[in-house]
Design an enzyme around this catalytic site. Sequence first.
Site, PDB file in Angstrom:
ATOM      1  CD  GLU A 157      -2.748   1.076   2.677  1.00 53.82           C
ATOM      2  OE1 GLU A 157      -2.259   0.732   3.654  1.00 53.82           O
ATOM      3  OE2 GLU A 157      -3.686   1.809   2.804  1.00 53.82           O
ATOM      4  CE  LYS A 211      -7.271   1.813   3.430  1.00 50.50           C
ATOM      5  NZ  LYS A 211      -5.895   2.161   4.111  1.00 50.50           N
ATOM      6  CB  CYS A 251      -4.775  -1.677   4.238  1.00 49.08           C
ATOM      7  SG  CYS A 251      -3.838  -1.810   5.925  1.00 49.08           S
TER       8      CYS A 251
HETATM    9  N1  LIG Z   1      -3.431   1.114   5.935  1.00 49.15           N
HETATM   10  C1  LIG Z   1      -4.461   0.694   6.866  1.00 49.15           C
HETATM   11  O1  LIG Z   1      -5.411   0.683   6.522  1.00 49.15           O
HETATM   12  N2  LIG Z   1      -3.931   0.418   8.243  1.00 49.15           N
HETATM   13  C2  LIG Z   1      -4.965   0.185   9.378  1.00 49.15           C
HETATM   14  C3  LIG Z   1      -4.495  -0.744  10.034  1.00 49.15           C
HETATM   15  C4  LIG Z   1      -5.016  -2.084   9.830  1.00 49.15           C
HETATM   16  O2  LIG Z   1      -5.694  -2.436   9.455  1.00 49.15           O
HETATM   17  O3  LIG Z   1      -4.233  -2.883  10.305  1.00 49.15           O
END
Ligand SMILES: NC(=O)NCCC(=O)O
Length: 386
Positions: free
Chosen positions: A121, A198, A235
């Site tokens: 990401e 996203k 993510c």
């Molecule tokens: N980049 C992101 O969405 N991180 C959030 C933390 C997670 O989902 O572990």
Amino acid sequence: MTAEFIVESLDACLEKFIPSDAQELKEITKILYGKSLQKIEISKAENIACTNNFELKGYKFVALTEQLRKPRIVRVGLIQNSIVLPTSAPIEEQRNALHARIGTIIESAASLGVNIICLQEAWTMPFAFCTREKFPWSEFAESAEDGPTTSFVQKLAARCNMVIISPILERDESHGEVLWNTAVVVSNSGKVLGKHRKNHIPRVGDFNESTYYSEGNTGHPVFETYFGRIAINICYGRHHPQNWMMFGVNGAEIVFNPCATVGDLSEPLWYIEARNAAIANSYFTCAINRVGTEIFPNAFTSGDGKPEHRDFGYFYGSSYVAAPDGSRTPGLSRVRDGLLVAELDLNLCRQIKDYWGFQMTQRLDLYAKSLMDAVKPDYKSPIIKE
Ligand SMILES: NC(=O)NCCC(=O)O
């Protein structure tokens, strides 16, 4: 001063402490990973991995031989990496250094016959959203269609005959120059096949991403590539089973999950979520996480009572691939850059659908109706009391 104790890899620990000829190792491996996977030949790229200091691993998932369909073999590559230059270096230098590093790893993947590769990401930048500072971090944003990163990736994709999934911070120049968290899919022809934004933006810990961009507006697209039907669940979307489900409903055979997440927050969840999604949706999943600790010039807080700090904690890597039958590869290192290559036979998706019958037994019609009711403002949940 004693050096900090770091577990480099969960899987390496097992091998280190259980003798390789012990019956227990076989049994434990089967329980933890499912069906045992063969290693694939990676010696061609071992030298370059060693010289460039990245870990290299390769595994193969097999399917039954069918009478009417030929095997549908595809090689996927997952790249995890730390940033190259300090976060205080000029933006363009930081981005160029990452381009150079990832270019080298992609070329190695090409030498191993990788057909589809996915980067982590926001791979062109430090994960600076923790700071909530707009400048200079928003300068990393670029057009998904013709920004410098997409142009760079297009050339590599055509030269390596590889589909490349390139998750970036997107600046949407046609709609008020707003930012998005976007995965650009570049076809093996070098053309931009499309993009996905996203769907779920975290609001937890130092993940202050909602300061920069909103929830995506591209739904659940599936990209029909020369090598198979792919989708991207970016993510935090991995915590939402319905997000995974919709990519399956729309026909994905492989869902990539490019991430940036830190140990204290999510490591216990890591090996469960993408693997469970592979099982529940009868497709392959590829979970990718960055590595390292990124230090920012100015201290920040996130309204959680913690003292001000200049880092996010450590990104624990551990990228892995899971199959529809629940088997999975070991993870890459928790601390090193790495390339994981996995050979998949996409016929396994339908074979597992036929075997377990999850698509046949699921009740989408029932859920659709129940959800339509649940989102109405006057909804009362059907709790039955004595
Ligand atoms: N980049 C992101 O969405 N991180 C959030 C933390 C997670 O989902 O572990």
